[in-house]
Motif scaffolding. Structure first.
Motif, PDB file in Angstrom:
ATOM      1  N   GLY A 123      20.652  69.831 -67.766  1.00 43.25           N
ATOM      2  CA  GLY A 123      19.324  70.261 -68.199  1.00 43.25           C
ATOM      3  C   GLY A 123      19.236  70.431 -69.699  1.00 43.25           C
ATOM      4  N   HIS A 141      14.743  65.434 -65.820  1.00 41.53           N
ATOM      5  CA  HIS A 141      14.790  66.760 -65.233  1.00 41.53           C
ATOM      6  C   HIS A 141      14.348  66.807 -63.778  1.00 41.53           C
ATOM      7  CE1 HIS A 141      15.143  69.481 -68.995  1.00 41.53           C
ATOM      8  NE2 HIS A 141      16.028  68.512 -68.971  1.00 41.53           N
ATOM      9  N   GLY A 165      15.353  73.303 -67.389  1.00 37.56           N
ATOM     10  CA  GLY A 165      16.661  72.981 -66.810  1.00 37.56           C
ATOM     11  C   GLY A 165      17.384  74.179 -66.238  1.00 37.56           C
TER      12      GLY A 165
END
Lengths: 527, 105
Positions: free
Chosen positions: A34, A42, A110
């Motif tokens: 992330g 993502h 993330g």
């Protein structure tokens, strides 16, 4: 314990802690991906997280067959395995439910999934710990990511408020845990849970254990320590609320089981009895006037903590009653995971973008527009209320019958009466959805609510599981009974050959609800 | 004669108990989140003090190891807690907890 740093010793250590570090490693991987991969990738993070959870599940099962020697810090007995798998199932459902939600609410960053997985690894550590140091680490590894997650909608007032309240009160409870364990250590000279509790009791030990119980009671939201729950549940993003209501509660009960199982001195049983009774009564009572669906589910989760604590109390009795009770507790945790995630997922779908419609009034007549969703919500709510044939009914049945068999009939009566109160507020939502007319002003501009494919799949699967686990309760109960056995090993009247015939027990229970003859019931099981 | 034989264990116990009580009372009566958080730190350090003192008197090192974990975890808590408080301060320029009462019921 002699320190023997041979390869074999290190290997054993690694395998014993494998469930925790495998999930934490997967979480670290998700975090790094992330942080360092472009935003376009993502959408792959939840998939990566799910793979991590599955791998961790395989590692857990594999490690339990390799690691044998308990090393004094944590153990990987059959309880750990069952408990860890329940936590991992909850984590997987949490990740799946979160992924469309965080995209809709523009929360997709993330660290979200990584925090969720770190929190779960803390929960697994709590359920596996044999030592107060490990339990403290598990408690904090569980809590700190949850503080961040509950404030994840950081520009909104109520999410900030939830995060601050949870953080301040959670840290307050942690301080009680630290001071309590320090008192226990000062009194006994050991941080090992079993050794400390086996020591002769004194005022310092009593105070220490009391403070530890307060801290864990806070985590699972038992009644005098539940004040944070409704506010945090309402303010946190709904997917986080769902995750927290299941995993944090399970973790707290895992920790409590590890403390109650080695034999808490009998004076504590009265206190736990009172906590369980108070939690069931107060949680159900205050849920009745709630107007916000998330607050209603928050109070419902408090009352469920009371039922589960009642099952934990059976650990104080002989091993047969203990296995009965703990298998019912684990069964209930699994069922609670399924039905609570289901209910929260429907709340997410109904609330719409921006989480606008979260009051029970907003549910008025919603069955006209989206009959299927309303029906699914009813399945989850009726299961939470404990109405047959859903799994929640069998969960409650096993808990209540275990409490009666363990010699807590008074508590079981309170539990039955309070679940009747529970039926009232769960049914109220159903009645509002199906029987009432939608407010006339809003009908024209409201489109029908439809679930995205992910939610359609998850809701369908959860509802099916709630029904299937209800019908096939016996094999699931056998599985959880296997997990319960390791906790009660070494107790009086221990019998490794106890095998369950849940169905005979059930028939017995239904046919003679008011005549409990424990020896007769116990003999039945061996047939 | 070192400090450990000069000061009885009960003195350490009393001091740590006093620190813990000051922290707990401070947490309950103060309304500034940063001060409340400092009170929590005080409570944690009361636990640390008791752990090192009893580790010394009982000659068991577990307590000292525990203290390292508590300090590390407290540092992690500070990071998260101050981040939450800063996020709120940016939004409202005021962090009295009595103002934080949007949710009722």
């Amino acid at each position: 314990m002699s320190i023997d740093l041979t390869t074999e010793f290190i290997k054993q250590n690694l395998w014993v802690s494998a469930p925790v570090w495998s999930l934490a490693a997967a979480a670290a991987l998700v975090l790094l991906v992330g942080a360092f991969r472009p935003r376009s990738t993502h959408s792959l993070l939840p998939a990566l997280g799910l793979i991590g959870v599955i791998v961790s599940g395989c590692v857990t099962v594999h490690a339990s067959q390799i690691a044998t020697a308990p090393l004094g810090m944590q153990s990987i007995d059959s309880f750990t395995v069952v408990f860890d798998l329940i936590i991992l199932i909850a984590t997987a459902i949490g990740i799946i439910i979160s992924s469309p939600y965080v995209n809709r609410e523009s929360l997709a960053r993330g660290e979200y999934y990584a925090l969720m997985m770190f929190s779960s690894s803390g929960a697994m550590l709590m359920g596996a710990s044999d030592n107060f140091i490990m339990m403290f680490l598990g408690l904090e590894l569980l809590s700190i990511p949850l503080y961040v997650l509950s404030g994840f909608r950081r520009l909104e007032g109520i999410s900030q408020e939830a995060a601050l309240k949870y953080f301040l009160l959670g840290s307050f409870a942690s301080a009680f845990f630290v001071y309590g364990t320090a008192l226990v250590f000062a009194a006994t000279g050991t941080t090992s849970i079993a050794a400390a509790l086996a020591a002769n009791s004194g005022a310092m030990l009593t105070m220490g254990v009391g403070m530890v119980l307060v801290a864990l009671g806070f985590k699972v939201a038992l009644v005098p320590f539940h004040m944070w729950t409704p506010d945090v549940y309402e303010g946190a993003p709904t997917s986080v609320t769902a995750f927290m209501s299941v995993v944090a509660k399970a973790a707290g009960f895992g920790g409590l089981a590890r403390i109650v199982a080695p034999g808490l001195s009998p004076n504590w049983h009265l206190l736990l009895w009172l906590l369980a009774a108070g939690t069931m009564i107060w949680g159900n009572l205050i849920a009745i006037p709630q107007q916000n669906i998330k607050r209603l589910l928050a109070y419902s989760s408090i009352s469920h903590a009371g039922y589960i604590l009642m099952g934990l109390l059976t650990l104080s009795r002989d091993s047969v009653a203990g296995v009965d009770g703990m298998s019912a507790v684990l069964f209930y945790l699994l069922v609670y995971t399924l039905m609570n995630f289901g209910a929260f997922a429907v709340v997410i779908v109904f609330a719409g973008s921006g989480d606008k419609a979260e009051d029970i009034d907003d549910y008025r007549g919603i069955a006209r527009r989206s009959p299927l969703l309303a029906a699914l919500m009813s399945v989850f709510l009726l299961s939470l209320a404990g109405i047959p044939p859903f799994a929640g009914f069998f969960g409650k049945l096993f808990l209540f019958s275990a409490a009666v068999q363990a010699g807590y009939p008074g508590l079981a009566v309170i539990a039955v009466l309070t679940s009747v109160m529970g039926v009232f507020y769960y049914l109220r939502v159903t009645v509002v959805m199906f029987m009432e007319e939608e407010p006339a002003s809003g009908v024209a501009d409201k489109p029908s609510v439809s679930a995205s494919p992910t939610y359609g799949f998850v809701l369908g699967a959860l509802a099916a599981l709630v029904i299937v686990v209800g019908i096939l309760a016996a094999p699931v109960l056998n599985w959880t009974a296997g997990g319960a056995e390791s906790l009660t090993a070494g107790r009086p009247a221990a019998s490794a050959s106890v095998r369950y015939c849940a169905l005979c027990r059930l028939q017995r229970f239904i046919s003679r609800p008011f005549a409990f003859d424990c020896t007769e019931l116990r003999n039945l099981r061996y047939r | 004669m070192d400090i450990y034989s000069a000061v009885p264990f009960s003195a350490w116990l009393a001091l740590s108990g006093l620190l813990f009580t000051i922290g707990a009372i401070g947490f309950l009566i103060r309304r500034d989140p940063i001060v409340m958080f400092m009170c929590i730190e005080l409570m944690l350090n009361a636990g640390n003090l008791l752990l090192v003192a009893s580790a010394r008197y009982r000659a068991v090192m577990d307590g000292q190891i525990y203290v390292f974990f508590v300090m590390t975890v407290a540092a992690a808590e500070v990071a998260v807690g101050l981040a939450i408080i800063v996020a709120i301060f940016r939004q409202r320029l005021d962090i009295d907890v009595d103002e934080m009462s949007e949710m009722r019921g």
